[in-house]
Design a protein around this motif. Structure first.
Motif, PDB file in Angstrom:
ATOM      1  N   GLU A   1       0.807  -1.213   0.000  1.00 52.43           N
ATOM      2  CA  GLU A   1       0.000   0.000   0.000  1.00 52.43           C
ATOM      3  C   GLU A   1       0.841   1.265   0.000  1.00 52.43           C
ATOM      4  OE1 GLU A   1      -3.234  -0.607   2.786  1.00 52.43           O
ATOM      5  OE2 GLU A   1      -3.969   1.409   2.265  1.00 52.43           O
ATOM      6  N   GLU A   2       1.946   1.226   0.735  1.00 51.89           N
ATOM      7  CA  GLU A   2       2.824   2.401   0.794  1.00 51.89           C
ATOM      8  C   GLU A   2       3.355   2.732  -0.603  1.00 51.89           C
ATOM      9  OE1 GLU A   2       3.348   4.528   3.188  1.00 51.89           O
ATOM     10  OE2 GLU A   2       4.644   5.614   1.767  1.00 51.89           O
ATOM     11  N   ASN A   3       3.777   1.691  -1.282  1.00 50.24           N
ATOM     12  CA  ASN A   3       4.255   1.810  -2.657  1.00 50.24           C
ATOM     13  C   ASN A   3       3.174   2.436  -3.539  1.00 50.24           C
ATOM     14  OD1 ASN A   3       6.032  -0.660  -4.735  1.00 50.24           O
ATOM     15  ND2 ASN A   3       6.163   1.551  -4.621  1.00 50.24           N
ATOM     16  N   GLN A   4       1.928   1.972  -3.366  1.00 51.80           N
ATOM     17  CA  GLN A   4       0.842   2.495  -4.173  1.00 51.80           C
ATOM     18  C   GLN A   4       0.614   3.974  -3.886  1.00 51.80           C
ATOM     19  OE1 GLN A   4      -1.939  -1.026  -3.248  1.00 51.80           O
ATOM     20  NE2 GLN A   4      -2.577  -0.426  -5.308  1.00 51.80           N
ATOM     21  N   ARG A   5       0.744   4.349  -2.631  1.00 55.96           N
ATOM     22  CA  ARG A   5       0.566   5.765  -2.282  1.00 55.96           C
ATOM     23  C   ARG A   5       1.625   6.611  -2.975  1.00 55.96           C
ATOM     24  NH1 ARG A   5      -1.697   3.954   2.906  1.00 55.96           N
ATOM     25  NH2 ARG A   5       0.388   3.636   3.779  1.00 55.96           N
TER      26      ARG A   5
ATOM     27  N   ILE B   1      -4.361 -13.702  -5.766  1.00 54.11           N
ATOM     28  CA  ILE B   1      -3.306 -13.376  -4.802  1.00 54.11           C
ATOM     29  C   ILE B   1      -3.030 -14.634  -3.990  1.00 54.11           C
ATOM     30  CG2 ILE B   1      -2.607 -11.861  -2.919  1.00 54.11           C
ATOM     31  CD1 ILE B   1      -3.648  -9.725  -4.402  1.00 54.11           C
ATOM     32  N   TYR B   2      -1.767 -15.037  -3.880  1.00 54.36           N
ATOM     33  CA  TYR B   2      -1.426 -16.333  -3.294  1.00 54.36           C
ATOM     34  C   TYR B   2      -0.634 -16.240  -2.006  1.00 54.36           C
ATOM     35  CZ  TYR B   2      -2.592 -17.171  -8.150  1.00 54.36           C
ATOM     36  OH  TYR B   2      -3.215 -17.155  -9.374  1.00 54.36           O
ATOM     37  N   VAL B   3      -0.392 -15.038  -1.525  1.00 53.33           N
ATOM     38  CA  VAL B   3       0.404 -14.915  -0.298  1.00 53.33           C
ATOM     39  C   VAL B   3      -0.429 -14.262   0.790  1.00 53.33           C
ATOM     40  CG1 VAL B   3       2.646 -14.912  -1.429  1.00 53.33           C
ATOM     41  CG2 VAL B   3       1.419 -12.773  -1.164  1.00 53.33           C
ATOM     42  N   GLU B   4      -0.234 -14.753   2.004  1.00 51.27           N
ATOM     43  CA  GLU B   4      -1.047 -14.303   3.129  1.00 51.27           C
ATOM     44  C   GLU B   4      -0.774 -12.853   3.483  1.00 51.27           C
ATOM     45  OE1 GLU B   4      -2.945 -17.752   3.716  1.00 51.27           O
ATOM     46  OE2 GLU B   4      -2.653 -16.881   5.701  1.00 51.27           O
ATOM     47  N   ASP B   5       0.482 -12.420   3.274  1.00 54.45           N
ATOM     48  CA  ASP B   5       0.847 -11.104   3.804  1.00 54.45           C
ATOM     49  C   ASP B   5       0.557  -9.961   2.835  1.00 54.45           C
ATOM     50  OD1 ASP B   5       4.411 -11.031   2.968  1.00 54.45           O
ATOM     51  OD2 ASP B   5       2.727 -12.057   2.016  1.00 54.45           O
TER      52      ASP B   5
ATOM     53  N   SER C   1      -7.230  -1.576  -4.633  1.00 54.79           N
ATOM     54  CA  SER C   1      -7.338  -0.891  -5.917  1.00 54.79           C
ATOM     55  C   SER C   1      -6.702   0.491  -5.796  1.00 54.79           C
ATOM     56  CB  SER C   1      -8.804  -0.758  -6.329  1.00 54.79           C
ATOM     57  OG  SER C   1      -9.419   0.264  -5.570  1.00 54.79           O
ATOM     58  N   PHE C   2      -6.195   0.983  -6.918  1.00 48.29           N
ATOM     59  CA  PHE C   2      -5.616   2.327  -6.899  1.00 48.29           C
ATOM     60  C   PHE C   2      -6.667   3.376  -6.580  1.00 48.29           C
ATOM     61  CE2 PHE C   2      -1.192   2.632  -7.464  1.00 48.29           C
ATOM     62  CZ  PHE C   2      -0.772   1.455  -8.073  1.00 48.29           C
TER      63      PHE C   2
ATOM     64  N   ARG D   1      -8.429   7.479  -2.947  1.00 41.78           N
ATOM     65  CA  ARG D   1      -9.498   8.081  -2.153  1.00 41.78           C
ATOM     66  C   ARG D   1      -9.132   8.091  -0.681  1.00 41.78           C
ATOM     67  NH1 ARG D   1     -10.397   9.494  -6.368  1.00 41.78           N
ATOM     68  NH2 ARG D   1     -12.221   9.232  -7.714  1.00 41.78           N
ATOM     69  N   SER D   2      -8.439   7.052  -0.225  1.00 40.26           N
ATOM     70  CA  SER D   2      -8.095   7.025   1.201  1.00 40.26           C
ATOM     71  C   SER D   2      -6.985   8.029   1.512  1.00 40.26           C
ATOM     72  CB  SER D   2      -7.704   5.614   1.654  1.00 40.26           C
ATOM     73  OG  SER D   2      -6.629   5.138   0.904  1.00 40.26           O
ATOM     74  N   MET D   3      -6.290   8.521   0.471  1.00 40.11           N
ATOM     75  CA  MET D   3      -5.327   9.606   0.677  1.00 40.11           C
ATOM     76  C   MET D   3      -6.030  10.954   0.650  1.00 40.11           C
ATOM     77  SD  MET D   3      -2.370   8.187  -1.878  1.00 40.11           S
ATOM     78  CE  MET D   3      -1.076   9.414  -1.647  1.00 40.11           C
TER      79      MET D   3
END
Lengths: 481, 531
Positions: B287-291, B314-318, B323-324, B329-331
């Protein structure tokens, strides 16, 4: 303040140049009025099912079974699906290991392309090669792909009939080419005048344009005329001498409402003419499931067939098709069913034949009702709809109407069509959307409203038109345009 | 005109004389060079051009320029081998071709989601809904959903052209699905349903690219729809490199560097393509990367083209999919701040309905006059296929807890996704166990993109037959094992590195055999070309 990349000003100019009136101003206004509660009769696009035409039963049964193949394992499936639909579904499912859910070959499933080739062979009497048949998501996508392949820049010209179906003008704009018009002769039943074509070509060439291709729409859209064999021969000769590829839009080949000029494909005549024409003239023919008596517009099924194209060009066209991976598989199956229909003796044949016949007979009747209806109106002259799905009456607008239109900032035929829409709810497309001679106005409507509703629609039109003419005529009668 | 024809004719003759011994280029064909020469000679002396109007010499050069390796040369070769297997059984050291080149799950045995197909069958043939027997063959909630869908289709006519953006009621449903996914509202008027996501990508490229001076930032490696589409529409691809050593990470410093370099060359960079989860690389962005990416696009005035077609893979738990749009919007960024186009498809996920051609783009932050242009271009094709539109609305609104089909739906979905995760892991481990091969984890999507260190002798052998080294390796792999992969050069890679893309889609029971055949081939290949 950062610059905005997607301001109107910074859009691709070619996109801005595109016009596609079929879903343009009139349609948008009609949709607004519909939202406000007005009853609208949409006759702006050849969309039979939207006006009440029922889908043919058999293809829907087959595709439903292909969609849900687990039905075939259910012991009760025979209670609601006839045996031949079940057999046909299995036939199509056997062509693809992944059913409807897998990308097919980018050209379409080989099994269906074979069915298309067989159909063409039966229709024309000359064999057709499935490797030169590409299925597409509707014929329009095929047209756009081919034009994009041909057009290199603004100096490449494409001969297009006027009036034309504006997919051609829109695609030429989008790909940055030049439209070289050739006018159909309204007084000669929208016939072709080769002298006028030669003049158009010469004029284009004198401006430095290389004319690359010629489009014919047979039966015509919006004009409905059916080309004669002699016409097509002359066209092929012309393409041969002028080194043009012929793009034959034959999507209305099932829609023929007179018997003097049945449909003959350009390909058949090409081969009838023998060498050198049969070997030299490049031809691309287009067909679809959207028209005819099928009217399955929403499925997006179509194909183009290439004749006399060099293998390397075919490879390039394949390459571009492969980027979009594959045409939709249900649409391909509809196409297969259309070209490989039921035969007498098949369980569902009778129902299928009855449904098909009823649709075609009704279309023929409606072609007459509409033509006659328009011709009974003041200042309206209409050629008979020999084929396709449209009527393209000429509206002789009085001078005062033209002036009123100018004052309202609208083209005269747009002005008329908007008034028609507001008065009657009939949504048409102004002739300017298709091209017409300077100062001559038309509108395009479809012959698709239900037969029972036709008399009322024509009466409503006549009432509006005659009142309009009365309002805008001066005491000398209609202006001589 | 005559002079132009003469000049071109001269070039044709000259070019064909040179090309007789060289490998064929798109503009010259060594097999027809004498014919071309003859035609050109004739052209010089006559007033009309006698070469055919649609030949490779005269078609749109942008068509010639674009490439799409996913269905390119190696696949054609595989198809030829497949035919040979049928006509001459035993002619090859394998008895089937395994297509691992393309994300086409159902062609390799993945089953469609039953509920979706029930609804689609009922919508394809609505007369079924009038029959009593239908209740015995279809689940009650599929019947109910079909009625719901038909009620939003004017006249219940699934065979009619719809609104050019797609049926309004279905767009409402998709917007609701987006809002439920993201926690931020979506507007049905922002949605354009298309025949798969690919046509929507083409539409945006058409809109954005005016000339070669317009550039689009694309990840390297990338899904070659982007490079092909940019070439087809006459623009420039501005590459930004994903960092293989950091799990194919995306650094904004790299974005900035490439952006500035492009601008210094006079390129107007118009948009940034981000594929998340990645194809061919499989990474899921944090998410940080996306921001950072959102901030970058906003500050630099770029359209963010977010290819999110693998959002359900998506195959990894972490990691999870964000979505962008949600991130933006959350920013606190709204329509005024960012041009964002988000692409989704019915072809991937757990539904894998490639053949249906369903998808959409959600277009936010664009002014009305630009949206009119998008609508206009969409209208020329009238509409996308209705069945695909219906499927898109189902994908964004699957069965919910309490629905009759919910449990079987979840079992099917989770069965597919957990199997994909296992296959991703099995193949990742297998690649990492090969000598000289490293393979990043497939956190998402449907592919593995292992890096192979090729011995110098192999590289020279490749050059000797005029092939890229990874294409040479992939061809040898095909000929030895019947396994079809796509050479990394089809996706782009750091120069001097070699990769190939292999899907994780063959059925689970075939995976062990694939791994052992791969291993055997790889060891033999290295032995053959050992320095």
């Amino acid at each position: 303040m950062s610059p905005k990349p997607l301001d109107y000003e910074s859009l691709n100019e070619n996109v801005k140049k595109v016009a596609y009136a079929v879903r343009g101003e009139l349609y948008l206004r009609a949709s607004e009025l519909q939202k406000e509660g007005k009853k609208i009769i949409f006759t702006n696009v050849g969309n039979p099912h939207a006006l009440g035409q029922k889908p043919l039963t058999f293809p829907r049964q087959v595709v439903a079974l292909c969609q849900a193949p687990f039905l075939l394992d259910d012991p009760n499936v025979g209670l609601i699906f006839p045996a031949d639909a079940i057999a046909r579904a299995k036939h199509y499912l056997s062509m693809t290991s992944g059913g409807l859910g897998a990308y097919s070959d980018s050209r379409g499933l080989p099994g269906i392309r074979k069915e298309v080739a067989d159909f063409i062979g039966r229709r024309d009497g000359y064999p057709s090669d499935p490797e030169l048949i590409f299925l597409t998501d509707g014929a329009s996508k095929g047209v756009m792909q081919i034009l994009n392949t041909i057009i290199r820049n603004g100096n490449d010209g494409i001969l297009v009939p006027v009036p034309q179906y504006p997919l051609y003008s829109a695609a030429i704009s989008l790909y940055g080419g030049s439209l070289v018009p050739y006018f159909l002769e309204e007084e000669a039943n929208w016939g072709i005048d080769f002298n006028s074509i030669r003049q158009s070509v010469a004029a284009a060439r004198s401006k430095g344009i290389t004319v690359r291709a010629m489009v014919i729409i047979n039966p015509g859209n919006p004009t409905g005329q059916c080309l004669s064999e002699a016409n097509i021969r002359e066209l092929l000769k012309f393409c041969f001498h002028e080194n043009l590829v012929l793009l034959a839009d034959e999507v209305y080949q099932q829609n023929v409402y007179q018997d003097e000029r049945p449909f003959i494909s350009a390909r058949k005549i090409l081969f009838d003419m023998g060498p050198p024409i049969s070997k030299e003239v490049q031809l691309i023919s287009f067909h679809t499931v959207s028209k005819g008596y099928w009217g399955e517009c929403g499925q997006r099924g179509g194909y183009f067939e290439m004749t006399n194209l060099p293998p390397k060009t075919v490879d390039e066209i394949y390459k571009v098709a492969s980027i979009s991976l594959s045409p939709n598989v249900p649409g391909q199956i509809f196409l297969g069913l259309m070209v490989n229909p039921l035969k007498p003796g098949d369980i569902s044949y009778l129902k299928f034949a009855t449904e098909s016949k009823a649709i075609l007979e009704s279309l023929r009747k409606r072609a007459h009702i509409m033509t006659d209806g328009f011709n009974s109106c003041r200042n309206v002259v209409c050629n008979f709809t020999e084929g396709a799905m449209y009527s393209f009456p000429q509206i002789r607008l009085p001078l005062k109407a033209i002036e009123a239109a100018k004052k309202a900032g609208k083209a005269p035929d747009v002005f008329y069509c908007l008034k028609l829409l507001e008065a009657t709810g009939i949504s048409t497309v102004p002739g300017s959307g298709f091209g017409q001679k300077e100062g001559v106005f038309h509108l395009r409507t479809t012959i698709l409203p239900a037969e029972e509703e036709m008399p009322a629609i024509m009466a409503s039109f006549k009432k509006f038109n005659d009142a309009f003419m009365e309002q805008y005529e001066d005491y000398r009668g209609y202006s001589r345009m | 005109m005559r002079r132009f024809a003469t000049e071109r004719a001269k070039k044709l003759i000259f070019g064909s004389l040179l090309s007789r011994s060289a490998p064929s280029s798109p503009l010259c064909s060594s097999s027809s060079s004498s014919a071309a020469a003859a035609a050109a000679a004739a052209a010089m002396s006559s007033t009309t051009i006698t070469s055919s109007p649609v030949s490779v010499e005269s078609i749109n050069p942008k068509v010639l320029k674009c490439e799409y390796a996913v269905r390119g040369e190696i696949v054609s070769h595989a198809q030829r081998l497949q035919e040979e297997l049928q006509t001459k059984p035993g002619s090859h050291p394998f008895d089937e071709i395994l297509y691992c080149n393309i994300g086409n799950p159902q062609s390799l045995g993945q089953q469609p989601i039953t509920f979706f197909r029930e609804v689609l069958a009922l919508c394809d043939h609505p007369s079924l809904l009038d029959k009593d027997e239908t209740h015995g063959l279809f689940s009650a909630d599929a019947i109910a959903r079909a009625w719901q869908i038909l009620d939003v289709i004017p006249g219940r006519a699934t065979g009619a052209y719809s609104h050019s953006q797609g049926i309004k009621g279905l767009r409402d449903a998709i917007a609701a699905g987006i809002a439920a996914r993201d926690g931020f509202p979506a507007n049905p008027e922002d949605i354009y349903l298309t025949d798969g996501a690919s046509p929507a990508v083409h539409m945006m490229m058409q809109l954005l690219l005016r000339s070669e001076n317009d550039g689009i930032l694309c990840p390297i490696p990338q899904y070659p729809l982007y490079s092909a589409s940019i070439a087809l529409h006459g623009g420039s691809l501005v590459p930004y490199y994903l960092d293989e050593a950091a799990g194919w990470g995306l650094e904004t410093s790299e974005l900035k560097k490439q952006l500035e370099e492009a601008r210094s060359k006079g390129i107007n960079v118009r948009a940034l393509v981000v594929i998340n989860p990645g194809n061919p690389t499989g990474q899921v962005l944090g998410e940080e990367n996306q921001r950072e990416i959102v901030e970058f696009c906003k500050n630099e005035g770029l359209v963010l083209l977010a290819d999110e077609v693998y959002q359900e893979n998506i195959y990894v738990e972490d990691k999870k999919f964000n979505s962008f749009k949600k991130v933006a919007r959350s920013m606190g960024y709204g329509e005024e701040d960012l041009h964002l186009v988000s692409f989704q498809s019915v072809s991937k996920g757990y539904y894998g309905e490639c053949g249906k051609r369903g998808g959409y783009m959600e277009v936010t932050g664009f002014r009305a006059d630009v949206r009119e242009q998008i609508y206009k271009v969409a209208s020329v094709n009238l509409c996308s296929n209705i069945s695909g539109q219906i499927l898109a609305s189902l994908v964004m609104n699957p069965p919910k807890v309490g629905d009759e089909s919910y449990e079987s739906y979840v079992a099917e979905r989770d069965g597919i996704l957990s199997s994909l995760a296992r296959r991703a892991k099995a193949l990742e481990d297998a690649f990492n166990n090969l000598e000289g091969v490293t393979c990043n984890k497939a956190e998402g999507a449907m592919y593995l993109f292992p890096r192979i260190c090729l011995p110098q002798k192999a590289i020279e052998a490749a050059r000797a037959v005029n092939k890229a080294p990874d294409a040479f390796y992939a061809l040898r792999l095909l000929e030895a094992t019947g396994i079809v992969v796509v050479p990394g050069s089809g996706f782009g890679q750091v120069p001097g590195t070699w990769h190939f893309r292999c899907t994780i889609l063959p059925q689970e029971d075939k995976i062990p055999a694939i791994i052992s055949r791969l291993k055997a081939f790889h060891e033999a290949f290295l032995d053959e070309f050992r320095d």
